[in-house]
Write an enzyme that holds these catalytic residues in place. Structure first.
Site, PDB file in Angstrom:
ATOM      1  N   LYS A  77      12.423 -28.690  49.215  1.00 19.64           N
ATOM      2  CA  LYS A  77      11.492 -27.558  49.323  1.00 19.64           C
ATOM      3  C   LYS A  77      10.803 -27.664  50.683  1.00 19.64           C
ATOM      4  O   LYS A  77       9.859 -28.423  50.856  1.00 19.64           O
ATOM      5  CB  LYS A  77      10.453 -27.649  48.192  1.00 19.64           C
ATOM      6  CG  LYS A  77       9.924 -26.332  47.682  1.00 19.64           C
ATOM      7  CD  LYS A  77       9.327 -25.422  48.732  1.00 19.64           C
ATOM      8  CE  LYS A  77       7.868 -25.684  48.989  1.00 19.64           C
ATOM      9  NZ  LYS A  77       7.341 -25.036  50.193  1.00 19.64           N
TER      10      LYS A  77
ATOM     11  N   GLU B 149       3.804 -39.547  51.673  1.00 17.38           N
ATOM     12  CA  GLU B 149       3.509 -39.799  53.108  1.00 17.38           C
ATOM     13  C   GLU B 149       2.479 -38.766  53.522  1.00 17.38           C
ATOM     14  O   GLU B 149       2.801 -37.581  53.652  1.00 17.38           O
ATOM     15  CB  GLU B 149       4.772 -39.617  53.955  1.00 17.38           C
ATOM     16  CG  GLU B 149       5.938 -40.495  53.581  1.00 17.38           C
ATOM     17  CD  GLU B 149       5.777 -41.931  54.046  1.00 17.38           C
ATOM     18  OE1 GLU B 149       4.765 -42.244  54.689  1.00 17.38           O
ATOM     19  OE2 GLU B 149       6.658 -42.732  53.726  1.00 17.38           O
TER      20      GLU B 149
ATOM     21  N   CYS C  60       1.224 -36.592  62.100  1.00 15.97           N
ATOM     22  CA  CYS C  60       0.438 -37.385  61.143  1.00 15.97           C
ATOM     23  C   CYS C  60      -0.007 -38.712  61.728  1.00 15.97           C
ATOM     24  O   CYS C  60      -1.073 -39.209  61.423  1.00 15.97           O
ATOM     25  CB  CYS C  60       1.262 -37.623  59.886  1.00 15.97           C
ATOM     26  SG  CYS C  60       2.835 -38.430  60.222  1.00 15.97           S
TER      27      CYS C  60
ATOM     28  N   GLU D 194      -8.964 -35.535  59.090  1.00 12.97           N
ATOM     29  CA  GLU D 194      -7.816 -35.192  59.919  1.00 12.97           C
ATOM     30  C   GLU D 194      -7.906 -33.730  60.374  1.00 12.97           C
ATOM     31  O   GLU D 194      -8.027 -32.821  59.557  1.00 12.97           O
ATOM     32  CB  GLU D 194      -6.549 -35.393  59.086  1.00 12.97           C
ATOM     33  CG  GLU D 194      -5.282 -35.163  59.861  1.00 12.97           C
ATOM     34  CD  GLU D 194      -4.046 -35.252  58.970  1.00 12.97           C
ATOM     35  OE1 GLU D 194      -4.035 -34.630  57.891  1.00 12.97           O
ATOM     36  OE2 GLU D 194      -3.106 -35.952  59.353  1.00 12.97           O
TER      37      GLU D 194
HETATM   38  P1  NAD Z   1       0.732 -29.280  52.787  1.00  9.02           P
HETATM   39  O1  NAD Z   1       0.323 -30.358  51.852  1.00  9.02           O
HETATM   40  O2  NAD Z   1      -0.075 -28.055  52.845  1.00  9.02           O
HETATM   41  O3  NAD Z   1       2.218 -28.807  52.503  1.00  9.02           O
HETATM   42  C1  NAD Z   1       3.305 -29.708  52.492  1.00  9.02           C
HETATM   43  C2  NAD Z   1       4.373 -29.168  51.575  1.00  9.02           C
HETATM   44  O4  NAD Z   1       3.859 -29.148  50.258  1.00  9.02           O
HETATM   45  C3  NAD Z   1       4.820 -27.740  51.884  1.00  9.02           C
HETATM   46  O5  NAD Z   1       6.212 -27.648  51.693  1.00  9.02           O
HETATM   47  C4  NAD Z   1       4.104 -26.934  50.838  1.00  9.02           C
HETATM   48  O6  NAD Z   1       4.752 -25.737  50.501  1.00  9.02           O
HETATM   49  C5  NAD Z   1       4.144 -27.888  49.665  1.00  9.02           C
HETATM   50  N1  NAD Z   1       3.164 -27.620  48.625  1.00  9.02           N
HETATM   51  C6  NAD Z   1       1.963 -27.020  48.726  1.00  9.02           C
HETATM   52  N2  NAD Z   1       1.367 -26.936  47.527  1.00  9.02           N
HETATM   53  C7  NAD Z   1       2.213 -27.510  46.638  1.00  9.02           C
HETATM   54  C8  NAD Z   1       2.170 -27.727  45.236  1.00  9.02           C
HETATM   55  N3  NAD Z   1       1.136 -27.346  44.494  1.00  9.02           N
HETATM   56  N4  NAD Z   1       3.210 -28.343  44.649  1.00  9.02           N
HETATM   57  C9  NAD Z   1       4.261 -28.748  45.376  1.00  9.02           C
HETATM   58  N5  NAD Z   1       4.369 -28.551  46.701  1.00  9.02           N
HETATM   59  C10 NAD Z   1       3.352 -27.941  47.329  1.00  9.02           C
HETATM   60  O7  NAD Z   1       0.816 -29.994  54.211  1.00  9.02           O
HETATM   61  P2  NAD Z   1       1.143 -29.291  55.597  1.00  9.02           P
HETATM   62  O8  NAD Z   1      -0.073 -28.563  56.026  1.00  9.02           O
HETATM   63  O9  NAD Z   1       2.448 -28.594  55.512  1.00  9.02           O
HETATM   64  O10 NAD Z   1       1.378 -30.554  56.513  1.00  9.02           O
HETATM   65  C11 NAD Z   1       0.373 -31.186  57.209  1.00  9.02           C
HETATM   66  C12 NAD Z   1      -0.006 -32.468  56.522  1.00  9.02           C
HETATM   67  O11 NAD Z   1       1.134 -33.311  56.399  1.00  9.02           O
HETATM   68  C13 NAD Z   1      -0.996 -33.274  57.329  1.00  9.02           C
HETATM   69  O12 NAD Z   1      -1.986 -33.804  56.484  1.00  9.02           O
HETATM   70  C14 NAD Z   1      -0.160 -34.380  57.911  1.00  9.02           C
HETATM   71  O13 NAD Z   1      -0.857 -35.539  58.238  1.00  9.02           O
HETATM   72  C15 NAD Z   1       0.832 -34.616  56.845  1.00  9.02           C
HETATM   73  N6  NAD Z   1       2.022 -35.269  57.383  1.00  9.02           N
HETATM   74  C16 NAD Z   1       2.259 -36.570  57.046  1.00  9.02           C
HETATM   75  C17 NAD Z   1       3.352 -37.224  57.574  1.00  9.02           C
HETATM   76  C18 NAD Z   1       3.639 -38.657  57.206  1.00  9.02           C
HETATM   77  O14 NAD Z   1       4.789 -39.069  57.307  1.00  9.02           O
HETATM   78  N7  NAD Z   1       2.668 -39.443  56.789  1.00  9.02           N
HETATM   79  C19 NAD Z   1       4.228 -36.556  58.423  1.00  9.02           C
HETATM   80  C20 NAD Z   1       3.956 -35.238  58.748  1.00  9.02           C
HETATM   81  C21 NAD Z   1       2.853 -34.607  58.202  1.00  9.02           C
END
Ligand code: NAD
Length: 487
Positions: A181, A256, A289, A384
């Site tokens: 997804k 992550e 991240c 963040e």
């Molecule tokens: P997000 O949590 O908003 O979304 C991530 C994914 O989760 C998307 O595909 C989204 O559609 C999905 N999602 C949202 N609500 C959901 C639900 N209720 N059930 C299942 N899936 C759902 O995050 P974002 O804004 O896309 O990404 C940014 C965040 O990701 C930042 O906090 C960043 O630090 C983190 N990040 C972490 C790493 C790592 O490896 N540690 C790498 C990249 C990004």
């Protein structure tokens, strides 16, 4: 652009789901826009629980066949996927850049080669996966890795294909089937990956892609009783929601999440190197991240460090990420710009000073920003931002530095700039971080573990750790011939 396909950077992209080896459309779509200029670039199938359940059913149906496929054949198919990625590197790089706004030159030279490498690495690792046998009172303990079952992989927008394949490759290598997804703000390369996997000969249902908003499609995936693993990269609140949803079936999770990582600059550091490392934190417009967004600088060199930092950061060119000369592209979405600016406004109102930046630019661009005079317990230091916003604080001793570095709820990474190897060892041992870089940043072997502590996540990925997560470990204890247990 139709409701089923679009052409981006000259590349045809199917905008429907990929389920059981078929393109499947939802009755509704959502609009995907480019961060470069805000222009619509695709009408994407807007998944619901219906498509989510269909994808899990397809993954479940394909699982026995894929799990029973000999390792060598699975490895061959994953190498074929890598070949497809390599053949289409230029297309993938261009589409990703238009879709998520990160630099084309990074996509071409770093990211897409790494995507192919993810498949090759886990294909090769699969062939070497062995555990030594243990002997207990003459009995052999033989440990094997059994594929776990259908896996749900949920990924963010900041490095879409790279982060997706970092999960897809080990999950498939281990013999699992997958429902991917991708994030709704950058859905296109996941669809191209489905094409590449099909061309490579991956059997139907082994890799499925469901598009849509997390809030609409997520729960049906994460609470599904047939799903045996969930691997998620994204934000903390979403992770908390997913963990609660997965709890119903006790589905094992790998998370992550975000970070608020420090860069510690000691007075004995090569200051030019320290400045290079600090400026590097603006890469991908700070939407990384791992970014070391908190610059912690020893007081004795803080003034000189800041002078050199400003000189270097002022030369950064912000603009169209397709241009070779651009250093910083746009942020992903107007909402992200507003979010970043909200953080900066509140910090300034609380007494912070913008040494550079501190305001949005044109469109979805945010000026690279450095804030000083920030309190350790303030929002800008603790939360963040996920944009090109760094803070600078000073310290006077190693203890002070370690305290500031560890004093957030995160624990993803830390970077040290120091000329003293013994100090590096001492400080590293005291830092709460999944990865510590000493006089470098972002380099990592795929064999090494990656992940975070505290609110930065649960679990580690990479090398053996990925196989441990995506498999059920089995210990088979066999008695020696003629053994009779009289105990
Ligand atoms: P997000 O949590 O908003 O979304 C991530 C994914 O989760 C998307 O595909 C989204 O559609 C999905 N999602 C949202 N609500 C959901 C639900 N209720 N059930 C299942 N899936 C759902 O995050 P974002 O804004 O896309 O990404 C940014 C965040 O990701 C930042 O906090 C960043 O630090 C983190 N990040 C972490 C790493 C790592 O490896 N540690 C790498 C990249 C990004």
């Amino acid at each position: 652009m139709s409701e089923h396909r679009t052409t981006v950077a000259g590349v045809a992209v199917d905008t429907r789901h990929w389920i059981g080896g078929q393109r499947v459309a939802s009755p509704r779509t959502f609009t995907d826009a480019s961060p470069i200029d805000g222009a619509p670039i695709g009408e994407i199938s807007r998944g619901t629980a219906v498509e989510a359940r269909a994808a899990v059913a397809a993954a479940k149906a394909a699982f026995p066949g894929w799990a029973a496929t000999p390792r060598a054949e699975r490895a061959r198919l994953l190498h074929a996927v890598a070949d497809g990625v390599e053949k289409r590197t230029e297309e993938l790089a261009n589409v990703e850049t238009v879709d998520n706004g990160a630099l084309l030159r990074s996509h071409r030279r770093g990211v897409m080669p790494r995507v192919a490498h993810n498949f090759r690495f886990f294909a090769d690792w699969l062939l070497t996966l062995e555990h030594e046998d243990f002997a207990t009172r003459g009995h052999t303990n033989h440990v094997t890795w059994d594929p776990a079952g259908p896996c749900v992989l949920i990924t963010p927008w900041n490095a879409p294909l790279m982060l997706a394949t970092w999960k897809v490759a080990p999950a498939l290598a281990a013999g699992n089937t997958v429902v991917l997804k991708p994030a709704e703000w950058s859905p296109l390369t996941a669809s191209l990956l489905a094409d590449i996997a099909a061309e490579a000969g991956l059997p139907a249902g082994v890799l499925n892609v469901v598009q849509g908003y997390g809030s609409e499609v997520g729960d049906a995936l994460t609470s599904h009783p047939d799903v045996r693993r969930i691997s998620f990269t994204g934000s903390v609140p979403t992770a908390q929601h997913i963990a609660a949803s997965a709890a119903a079936n006790l589905t094992p999770l790998s998370l992550e999440l975000g970070g608020k990582s420090p860069l510690l600059v000691f007075a004995d550091a090569d200051l030019d190197l320290a400045v290079d490392l600090a400026v590097e934190q603006y890469d991908n417009a700070g939407q990384v991240c791992l970014a070391a967004t908190r610059l912690l600088v020893e007081e004795a060199v803080a003034e000189e460090f800041t002078r050199r930092f400003v000189a270097k950061a002022s030369r950064l060119r912000q603009g169209d990420p397709r241009e070779e000369s651009t250093d910083i592209g746009p942020t992903i979405h107007p909402r992200q710009v507003a979010k970043i600016d909200g953080f900066v406004r509140r910090a300034l109102a609380a007494g912070a000073r913008a040494v550079i930046g501190g305001h949005p630019g044109e469109g979805q661009y945010y000026a690279p920003t450095l804030l000083t005079d920030v309190r350790q317990d303030s929002e800008i230091v603790q939360e963040e931002v996920f944009g090109p916003v760094l803070t600078l604080q000073t310290f006077t001793s190693e203890d002070d530095a370690v305290h500031l570095a560890n004093d957030t709820r995160f624990g993803l990474a830390a970077t040290l700039a120091t000329g003293d190897p013994e100090r590096a060892e001492r400080v590293t041992a005291r830092l709460v971080a999944g990865t510590v870089w000493v006089n470098c940043f972002f380099v990592r072997d795929l064999k090494a573990p990656f992940g975070g502590s505290r609110h930065s996540g649960i679990g580690r990925e990479g090398g053996t750790w990925s196989f441990d997560f995506y498999c059920d470990l089995k210990n088979t204890v066999t008695a020696p011939k003629g053994w009779k247990d009289h105990g």
